[in-house]
Design a protein around this motif. Structure first.
Motif, PDB file in Angstrom:
ATOM      1  N   PRO A  38       0.947  -1.204  -0.239  1.00 10.49           N
ATOM      2  CA  PRO A  38      -0.264   0.057   0.445  1.00 10.49           C
ATOM      3  C   PRO A  38       1.137   1.207  -0.241  1.00 10.49           C
ATOM      4  CG  PRO A  38      -1.022  -1.470   1.995  1.00 10.49           C
ATOM      5  CD  PRO A  38       0.562  -2.333   1.120  1.00 10.49           C
ATOM      6  N   ARG A  39       1.966   1.565   0.507  1.00 11.93           N
ATOM      7  CA  ARG A  39       3.156   2.288   0.803  1.00 11.93           C
ATOM      8  C   ARG A  39       3.384   2.840  -0.778  1.00 11.93           C
ATOM      9  NH1 ARG A  39       6.115   1.405   4.535  1.00 11.93           N
ATOM     10  NH2 ARG A  39       7.010   0.043   3.722  1.00 11.93           N
ATOM     11  N   THR A  66      13.675   8.198   5.811  1.00 14.37           N
ATOM     12  CA  THR A  66      14.680   6.788   5.405  1.00 14.37           C
ATOM     13  C   THR A  66      13.138   5.826   4.811  1.00 14.37           C
ATOM     14  OG1 THR A  66      15.150   7.259   7.457  1.00 14.37           O
ATOM     15  CG2 THR A  66      15.662   4.973   6.444  1.00 14.37           C
ATOM     16  N   THR A  67      12.359   5.568   4.657  1.00 14.90           N
ATOM     17  CA  THR A  67      11.054   4.482   4.619  1.00 14.90           C
ATOM     18  C   THR A  67      11.105   4.866   3.279  1.00 14.90           C
ATOM     19  OG1 THR A  67       9.887   4.163   7.021  1.00 14.90           O
ATOM     20  CG2 THR A  67       8.815   3.756   4.881  1.00 14.90           C
ATOM     21  N   MET A  68      10.821   6.127   3.161  1.00 13.25           N
ATOM     22  CA  MET A  68      10.543   6.752   1.664  1.00 13.25           C
ATOM     23  C   MET A  68      12.465   6.112   0.727  1.00 13.25           C
ATOM     24  SD  MET A  68       8.926   8.274  -0.739  1.00 13.25           S
ATOM     25  CE  MET A  68       8.246   8.941  -2.058  1.00 13.25           C
ATOM     26  N   VAL A  69      13.083   6.476   1.065  1.00 15.50           N
ATOM     27  CA  VAL A  69      14.114   5.661   0.350  1.00 15.50           C
ATOM     28  C   VAL A  69      13.798   4.794  -0.035  1.00 15.50           C
ATOM     29  CG1 VAL A  69      16.693   5.753  -0.026  1.00 15.50           C
ATOM     30  CG2 VAL A  69      16.007   7.951   1.336  1.00 15.50           C
ATOM     31  N   VAL A  70      13.923   3.357   1.078  1.00 18.72           N
ATOM     32  CA  VAL A  70      13.693   1.971   0.808  1.00 18.72           C
ATOM     33  C   VAL A  70      12.467   1.126  -0.144  1.00 18.72           C
ATOM     34  CG1 VAL A  70      13.034   0.529   2.216  1.00 18.72           C
ATOM     35  CG2 VAL A  70      14.864   1.014   2.767  1.00 18.72           C
ATOM     36  N   PRO A 153      -1.107   9.485   8.192  1.00 21.59           N
ATOM     37  CA  PRO A 153      -1.629   8.244   7.666  1.00 21.59           C
ATOM     38  C   PRO A 153      -1.177   7.899   6.394  1.00 21.59           C
ATOM     39  CG  PRO A 153      -3.305   8.339   8.291  1.00 21.59           C
ATOM     40  CD  PRO A 153      -2.503   9.750   8.651  1.00 21.59           C
ATOM     41  N   ALA A 154       0.074   6.678   6.233  1.00 22.50           N
ATOM     42  CA  ALA A 154       0.334   6.267   4.719  1.00 22.50           C
ATOM     43  C   ALA A 154      -1.577   6.192   4.108  1.00 22.50           C
ATOM     44  CB  ALA A 154       0.507   5.467   4.347  1.00 22.50           C
TER      45      ALA A 154
END
Length: 155
Positions: A38-39, A66-70, A153-154
Motif C-alpha cells: 500500500p505504501r 528513510t522509509t521513502m528511500v527504501v 498516516p500513509a
C-alpha cells in the motif's frame, strides 16, 4: 466487534482503528499479487502527475525520509519508478512513474476501487454518500493534522 466509551456510546477511536486496520490488511492482500505494498501504491499514485520531489511525495503519503528511500529503491528495482535530478534544486530528486509503473498503478487502482465498492456495499445505499462526506469532513478538518505527534498516516 465493537467497543464502548465510558459513557456507553460507540468508541470512535476503537472503531476507526479497527476499520483502518482491516481495510489496510485487505488492501495489502489485494496488492500483493502485483508485488507492491500500500505504501508503494501511494507513492506511485502521488508521483503519477509528475513534478514532485521524493520529499514532497513522502509528505503526501505520510512516509518518513528513510522509509521513502527504501520504498523508492524497491520501486526502482522493480522498474516501476525512477528518480531524476530536479532542474531547480540540485539536492532534490523528482520521482517519475515508468510505463511499467503506470500499468501496475492502473491495476492497483482497480483493486482499491473494488475493495472500496465492496466495503461501501455493506452499508445501505442511502448511507454511503453520508458516510463518505462525514469521514472526509473529519479527515479534512479536526483529524487533518495528524494529531499531537504530527504524523499523518500513509494512503
Amino acid at each position: 466487534m465493537t467497543s464502548r466509551s465510558p459513557d456507553g456510546s460507540p468508541d470512535l477511536m476503537f472503531l476507526l482503528s479497527w476499520a483502518s486496520h482491516a481495510l489496510m490488511a485487505e488492501h495489502a492482500a489485494g496488492l500483493a499479487r502485483l508485488g507492491i505494498s500500500p505504501r508503494a501504491h501511494c507513492v506511485l499514485l502521488k508521483a503519477r502527475p509528475g513534478g514532485l520531489t521524493q520529499r514532497q511525495i513522502g509528505e503526501l503519503c505520510g512516509i518518513d525520509k528513510t522509509t521513502m528511500v527504501v520504498t523508492l529503491d524497491q520501486l526502482e528495482g522493480a522498474g516501476l519508478a525512477r528518480r531524476l535530478p530536479s532542474p531547480s534544486d540540485r539536492r532534490a530528486r523528482l520521482v517519475e512513474v515508468t510505463p511499467e509503473g503506470e500499468k501496475v498503478l492502473d491495476e492497483a487502482q482497480e483493486i482499491a476501487g473494488r475493495i472500496q465498492q465492496d466495503v461501501l456495499a455493506t452499508l445501505p445505499e442511502a448511507d454511503r454518500a453520508v458516510f463518505l462526506r462525514s469521514i472526509s469532513a473529519l479527515v479534512g478538518g479536526r483529524l487533518a493534522g495528524g494529531g499531537a505527534c504530527g504524523v499523518r498516516p500513509a494512503c
